[in-house]
Design a protein around this motif. Structure first.
Motif, PDB file in Angstrom:
ATOM      1  N   TYR A   1       1.933   5.001   5.370  1.00  0.00           N
ATOM      2  CA  TYR A   1       1.081   4.159   6.223  1.00  0.00           C
ATOM      3  C   TYR A   1      -0.295   4.814   6.401  1.00  0.00           C
ATOM      4  O   TYR A   1      -1.331   4.159   6.235  1.00  0.00           O
TER       5      TYR A   1
ATOM      6  N   GLU B   1      -3.389   2.872   4.933  1.00  0.00           N
ATOM      7  CA  GLU B   1      -4.102   2.073   5.932  1.00  0.00           C
ATOM      8  C   GLU B   1      -5.208   2.825   6.655  1.00  0.00           C
ATOM      9  O   GLU B   1      -6.168   2.218   7.123  1.00  0.00           O
ATOM     10  N   GLU B   2      -5.077   4.116   6.772  1.00  0.00           N
ATOM     11  CA  GLU B   2      -6.014   4.870   7.604  1.00  0.00           C
ATOM     12  C   GLU B   2      -6.872   5.864   6.825  1.00  0.00           C
ATOM     13  O   GLU B   2      -7.791   6.453   7.382  1.00  0.00           O
TER      14      GLU B   2
ATOM     15  N   TYR C   1       0.195  -9.899   6.616  1.00  0.00           N
ATOM     16  CA  TYR C   1       0.030  -8.469   6.827  1.00  0.00           C
ATOM     17  C   TYR C   1       0.494  -8.097   8.232  1.00  0.00           C
ATOM     18  O   TYR C   1       0.136  -8.751   9.208  1.00  0.00           O
TER      19      TYR C   1
ATOM     20  N   CYS D   1       2.049  -4.430  10.674  1.00  0.00           N
ATOM     21  CA  CYS D   1       2.238  -2.978  10.719  1.00  0.00           C
ATOM     22  C   CYS D   1       3.637  -2.633  10.230  1.00  0.00           C
ATOM     23  O   CYS D   1       4.606  -3.295  10.585  1.00  0.00           O
TER      24      CYS D   1
END
Length: 359
Positions: free
Chosen positions: A92, A96-97, A347, A349
């Motif tokens: 993740y 994502e980050e 989409y 989390c």
């Protein structure tokens, strides 16, 4: 305090201002830090501390460092479940980050977690998301299917269906969408997108009566309340050949003046006998773009650098030319303007035990 109770309490403060919720987040970060100091095999504690650090708006590198520490201390005795938890959460942050260069490492971690028979639906959804973006729709559909087998969430079934549609498996995709279609709508993200996508596919496949029933429902829907936009709905009407509704919807969506959008708008106006309105609209758009270009040509020093100025003039000139060419295709050359066909997954989390999104 058990971890799920900690996550639940952290979720309860998400609606507070950052400074207010940060107090509780910092408290639990200290507790978790103490926990992993005495019990470094507590993978869940590492993962929650990494996300809490992210929620406290610290650099992503710090969250990754926490998970790297977890790996170093547990790599020799990871259980399959522990590795899958760690790998999915690390993926993740990498996907994502962080930045695009870390995608391949994230894919390797997710693949390893799946090879170790991850029992987390999040793992399969995360990998499916990457495959979908890479246009490997066949593999994505299988991964979303596995995620649904583990956790029967409509969103996973929707993503599987859309992957099949994108892979040209229309009949199977429609069947899956029908299996999760429901009205009245309960989940604004899943149910409305399911209705919209199903309606469009039914229309494309020639099942117009079924498609029109869904369209009637959606036309009564407050779009901003749900997760669709007016332009998406107007595209649906275009596919159905309901050009009157298409024009009405486009007129509510005036802030987008691009060739791909206006070609359909001009075509719909032509089909409804409104050539004069199309001509007037083209004139208005032309005058506006030309005015903006001329204003910038008179003040090039307002730009920070000459390259940006040149790019703006060039791109706006190309946009105007493309709009004019599109108009000519419709009214001079009588070309048919085909509807856009596009697919997108839902989409969400996939961080396991996320204090913001975990239910």
């Amino acid at each position: 305090m058990k971890l799920h109770e900690m996550v639940k309490e952290l979720q309860s403060v998400m609606s507070l201002d950052f400074d207010e919720r940060a107090i509780l987040f910092e408290k639990y970060r200290d507790i978790l830090n103490s926990e992993i100091s005495t019990n470094p095999s507590n993978i869940e504690a590492f993962c929650l501390m990494a996300m809490i650090t992210c929620e406290l708006r610290e650099d992503t590198e710090k969250s990754i460092e926490i998970l790297e520490q977890c790996y170093l201390q547990n790599q020799l005795n990871f259980s399959d479940e522990g590795f899958a938890l760690w790998a999915t959460d690390m993926a993740y942050f990498l996907l994502e980050e962080y930045d695009e260069s870390s995608e391949e490492r994230a894919v390797q971690l997710l693949s390893q977690a799946i090879n170790r028979n991850s029992n987390y639906a999040n793992t399969y959804y995360a990998y499916g998301k990457v495959c979908f973006r890479r246009k490997d729709f066949e593999k994505a559909s299988k991964l979303f299917h596995k995620a649904f087998e583990i956790s029967a969430k409509k969103s996973y079934k929707y993503c599987e269906a859309v992957s099949l549609l994108a892979h040209s498996n229309q009949n199977e995709g429609i069947t899956l969408l029908k299996s999760i279609y429901s009205y009245p709508f309960e989940n604004e993200k899943v149910d409305v997108n399911t209705a919209l996508t199903l309606g469009r596919e039914l229309a494309i496949s020639g099942s117009l009566d079924e498609a029109k029933k869904i369209a009637e429902i959606l036309l009564k829907t407050e779009y901003r309340e749900f997760d669709i936009e007016i332009d998406e709905m107007s595209d649906f009407m275009y596919i159905l050949g309901d050009y009157k509704s298409c024009v009405e919807l486009y007129d509510k969506y005036q802030f987008l003046e691009e060739e791909s959008w206006l070609n359909k708008y001009f075509y719909a106006l032509k089909q409804t006998g409104q050539e004069s309105i199309a001509e007037k609209r083209l004139q208005e758009i032309t005058e506006k773009i030309e005015k903006d270009i001329n204003n910038e040509k008179m003040n090039p020093t307002h730009w920070e650098n000459y390259e940006d100025y040149e790019y703006y003039i060039s791109s706006e000139t190309k946009r105007l030319n493309a709009i004019r060419e599109g108009y000519n295709k419709v009214f001079i050359y009588s070309d048919d303007i085909l509807p856009d066909v596009y697919y997108d997954m839902i989409y969400e989390c996939y961080y396991i035990n996320c204090p913001r999104h975990c239910l």
